[in-house]
Write an enzyme that holds these catalytic residues in place. Structure first.
Site, PDB file in Angstrom:
ATOM      1  N   ASP A   3      -6.790  -1.036   5.750  1.00  0.00           N
ATOM      2  CA  ASP A   3      -6.376  -2.062   4.361  1.00  0.00           C
ATOM      3  C   ASP A   3      -7.006  -3.533   4.854  1.00  0.00           C
ATOM      4  OD1 ASP A   3      -4.580  -0.338   2.836  1.00  0.00           O
ATOM      5  OD2 ASP A   3      -3.351  -0.222   3.715  1.00  0.00           O
TER       6      ASP A   3
ATOM      7  N   ASP B  55       1.294  -1.361   0.419  1.00  0.00           N
ATOM      8  CA  ASP B  55       0.000  -0.215   0.162  1.00  0.00           C
ATOM      9  C   ASP B  55       0.744   1.195   0.489  1.00  0.00           C
ATOM     10  OD1 ASP B  55      -2.186   1.676   1.311  1.00  0.00           O
ATOM     11  OD2 ASP B  55      -1.182   1.760   2.767  1.00  0.00           O
TER      12      ASP B  55
ATOM     13  N   ASP C 185      -1.121  -0.532   5.653  1.00  0.00           N
ATOM     14  CA  ASP C 185      -1.074  -0.002   7.253  1.00  0.00           C
ATOM     15  C   ASP C 185      -2.229  -0.511   7.995  1.00  0.00           C
ATOM     16  OD1 ASP C 185      -2.219   1.804   5.740  1.00  0.00           O
ATOM     17  OD2 ASP C 185      -2.241   3.349   6.738  1.00  0.00           O
TER      18      ASP C 185
END
Ligand code: ADP
Ligand code: MG
Length: 778
Positions: free
Chosen positions: A668, A472, A664
């Site tokens: 997510d 991410d 994180d």
């Protein structure tokens, strides 16, 4: 301290200052918890909640030799009156029992385990160390066995020299043989009975195991010798029986020690939390047990002491060493307002801390529980080893029988018995039984030492096979905290735009939200109708007007128009590497917030190491295509931009798998759950809330390639051990059935095999720590 009336989040137990109602009216502290709860409620519950009238207790056990013993205990407990559910962990040497307190009580449960012949303790008892008692029995066994060996050897030597043939020597020989019996009997009782018991337990379950084999072996060698002594035949095997038992006990002791060391990483966490805390009050200070510190109480921590609770620093400034949680002993400057965690150390300052969590609710407590749960699980490779062992034992019994029959027919039943015995011994799948659990376990322990908490062994197994790692972007690859670099507004003053935005963002845990709330500084406006639009922003009502903060997609959703100049400026900001969010009020875009976004220093080395290890890297981001292009250039890896959270989860399914997702943890959740292994970073305080299977507490992305390396090493050791143990057994069985292995040698070889396998697995303990001096995220 400000006293705000709060409710506890239904999922994580954290204070929910601005509770969000979930589907069924339960209340949560943030949208992430709502989502995680939704995720969890669709997954089967590993620990079904007990009804109101059951209690549970954890008994400590000893005397278990193999998993049959643990099954026997489990079944006995489950059949005892008043017991709801019992689960015995061979690894932890514990039994978790939930029971009805009206019908039974822990001491009754303890007695029923003791009646089976095992030791059990209820919480509060002083537990006798199993390793120690085994050690002393082994020492006594060793002395006696040496005695037996010496005398046997002299008898053999004298026979070889023809000494016994002289007249009148018979009496001496008979005398020595009786001494042999006297020496061997205590060894059989002391070392043999526990093995016999384990063997019978498993036989009773219809699953003969290694202990059945050993018990048959040792007892038949002993019985045959007693019979020969009685009828005056001078072929005695007391030496075989005693050496066999001694070696097997030695192997068991080694295994016990290795297991104990393996669980140390977990136990250490609990032990590092100090037992007592100094609580300050108007009337002075008093010392209380650290579990019983009231929430909100002020606790004093002197220089060099450990924090007994989680909390927020009220007064004091200085260095805190968080090594316990992160595996990295870097003192960190800590000031009033900062969070501190139980078990970490105040290096040089006196702190007053306002308690927010105690005991099991602390970060260390949560981690301890996760690791503890991981040790209760059996991974698929462990199950494979069990299955192999379960097939080997019956096969060994059959081949042993065949060998016995064949050699009895050829050269008499004594030879048959000895050769059959040798087959049984060499076929023992002890090494198989030790090799895999020990390895997976040490791997979980090593990871924990370096600040990475794996919730299960399976996570490690899958990590070893990972082909792609997806990261991410915001909050994972960017430095934390983000910083608000500027506010651009239309009509409203810039401060108003910022404070409106902050009003909504105080309720979100997104890194952008944190930055905006931080920049506004002032206490937030009261917001109502708060809604999270995952992957695009947040909205709510302030002073009667709707305020939305987020990306272009969110503006489109609420049909907020932006004039072309604002859009052009946004484009410029993104081109120079900033993240941009729009703030809409009363249906139009009222301004832009520019957030300076910088890449962490450890991103490039981490991606480099992953590439070196043959792993592909991809970045999935909800940010714009412009931002995506910049990151693609900077990193040289594919970047998929403009992704919604659901889109990320779908993208993961399309990557060449198995895929690990690094994000994180709370933001997510869907993609972490969709990946084969979800790894969360940056959640030091809230491990238990994370949706990931591996939680990285250390602020260092290089932990990811390190973990891949560790799990590959662990799995290759597992494979080596399985192959070795299996090959060794097969070769040994062939030799033994051909009559080339005396039983003593077979027993020795079997123990040697276990020792080698244990040593190979234990090598993982020396797997190098993650270097501490590398680039950090800040
Ligand atoms: P990433 O995938 O880069 O970590 P997210 O999926 O969390 O990003 O969010 C995607 C985009 O949605 C962000 O770049 C931002 O523009 C917007 N966004 C998400 N959450 C928020 C929020 N709380 N406040 C403002 N904007 C947000
Ligand atoms: Mg993110």
């Amino acid at each position: 301290m400000v006293n705000v009336a709060t409710v506890a989040c239904d999922l994580c137990g954290l204070d929910a200052r601005y509770p969000i109602e979930g589907d069924d009216g339960r209340r949560f502290c943030c949208q992430a918890c709502v989502e995680v709860d939704r995720l969890l409620s669709t997954a089967p519950d590993p620990n079904p909640a007990s009804s109101g009238d059951t209690e549970s207790v954890t008994l400590s056990l000893s005397g278990m030799w193999c998993s049959s013993c643990s099954w026997a205990i489990e079944e006995t407990l489950e059949r005892s009156p008043g017991v709801d559910e019992a689960e015995v962990s061979f690894v932890r040497r514990e039994a978790r029992v939930s029971y009805d307190p009206a019908v039974t009580e822990p001491t009754r449960l303890k007695r029923s385990v003791r009646r089976l012949g095992y030791r059990a303790w209820v919480p509060g008892d002083t537990i006798k160390d199993e390793e120690d008692s085994l050690y002393y029995r082994m020492l006594i066994g060793l002395v006696l066995t040496m005695q037996v060996m010496m005398i046997s050897l002299s008898i053999y030597a004298a026979r070889w020299l023809g000494w016994w043939e002289a007249p009148g020597r018979d009496d001496i020989q008979s005398f020595l043989e009786i001494i042999l019996l006297v020496g061997a009997l205590p060894v059989v009782l002391l070392l043999g009975l526990p093995i016999l018991k384990a063997g019978l337990m498993s036989l009773a379950r219809g699953r003969p195991n290694i202990h059945t084999l050993i018990a048959i072996g040792a007892l038949s060698a002993f019985g045959l010798s007693v019979r020969n002594l009685w009828v005056g035949v001078d072929r005695l095997y007391f030496d075989t029986a005693t050496v066999l038992l001694l070696l097997v006990t030695f192997g068991h002791w080694l295994e016990l020690r290795a297991r104990k060391r393996g669980t140390e990483a977990v136990d250490r966490l609990w032990e590092e939390i100090p037992n007592s805390a100094t609580v300050l009050s108007d009337s002075g200070s008093r010392v209380v047990s650290s579990d019983e510190v009231p929430l909100g109480a002020r606790v004093l921590v002197r220089p060099g002491e450990k924090f007994p609770v989680d909390g927020v620093v009220a007064t004091g400034a200085g260095d805190v060493d968080k090594g316990l949680l992160t595996g990295e002993s870097l003192p960190e400057q800590t000031e009033p307002g900062d969070e501190v965690y139980a078990g970490t150390v105040s290096v040089d300052a006196a702190f007053e801390v306002v308690t927010s969590k105690v005991g099991p609710a602390t970060a260390a407590g949560q981690i301890g529980r996760l690791l503890h749960d991981a040790l209760w699980q059996r991974s698929s490779v462990n199950r494979l080893a069990d299955r192999i062992a379960a097939m080997v034992v019956p096969a060994a019994v059959l081949i042993g029988l065949a060998t016995f029959v064949f050699w009895s027919w050829r050269s008499g039943y004594e030879t048959g018995l000895l050769n059959g015995l040798a087959v049984l011994l060499i076929a023992c799948p002890c090494a198989l039984g030790i090799a895999t659990p020990l390895t997976t376990w040490l791997a979980v322990g090593r990871a924990a030492d370096n600040g990475a908490i794996a919730r299960s062994f399976d996570a490690i197994e899958r990590l070893a096979t990972v082909r792609t790692v997806a990261f991410d972007k915001t909050g994972t690859l960017t430095r934390r905290p983000l910083r608000v670099a500027g506010v651009l507004s239309r009509e409203l003053p810039a401060e108003r735009v910022l404070s409106l935005a902050a009003g909504v963002e105080t309720r979100s845990s997104h890194p952008i939200a944190e930055a905006i709330a931080e920049a506004a500084g002032t206490p937030p406006n009261q917001v109502a109708d708060f809604v999270v639009h995952p992957g695009s922003g947040v909205s709510g009502t302030i002073d009667g007007g709707t305020v939305a903060v987020g990306n272009q997609a969110l503006m489109d959703l609420i049909a907020a128009e932006a004039d072309s100049e604002l859009l052009a400026r946004a484009e410029q900001m993104q081109a120079r590497g900033s993240a941009v969010v729009y703030v809409a009020a009363a249906g139009v875009v009222a301004g832009l917030i520019e957030l300076a976004e910088r890449m962490r220093d450890d991103v490039t080395p981490s991606i480099g190491s992953l590439h070196d290890a043959g792993v592909e890297v991809t970045v999935l981001t909800g940010d714009t295509e412009t931002a995506g292009e910049r990151w693609r250039e900077a990193l040289g890896v594919p970047v998929a931009a403009g992704m919604t959270p659901a889109g990320k989860a779908e993208a993961i399914a399309r990557l060449s798998g198995p895929v690990a997702m690094v994000g994180d943890g709370i933001n997510d959740a869907p993609s972490l759950a969709a990946a084969d292994v979800g790894i969360s970073v940056n959640e030091a305080a809230d491990v238990a809330r994370s949706a990931a299977e591996v939680v990285v507490l250390r602020d260092d992305l290089r932990t990811i390639p390190w973990l891949v390396d560790l799990s590959r090493t662990a799995m290759s050791k597992v494979r080596q051990n399985l192959a070795w143990a299996f090959g060794y057994n097969v070769a040994g069985v062939v030799l033994a059935s051909a009559g080339y292995l005396p039983p003593v040698v077979a027993a020795g070889l079997m123990v040697l095999s276990s020792v080698l396998v244990t040593a190979n697995a234990s090598g993982l303990r020396r797997f190098p720590d993650l270097a501490e001096d590398g680039p950090s995220g800040d």
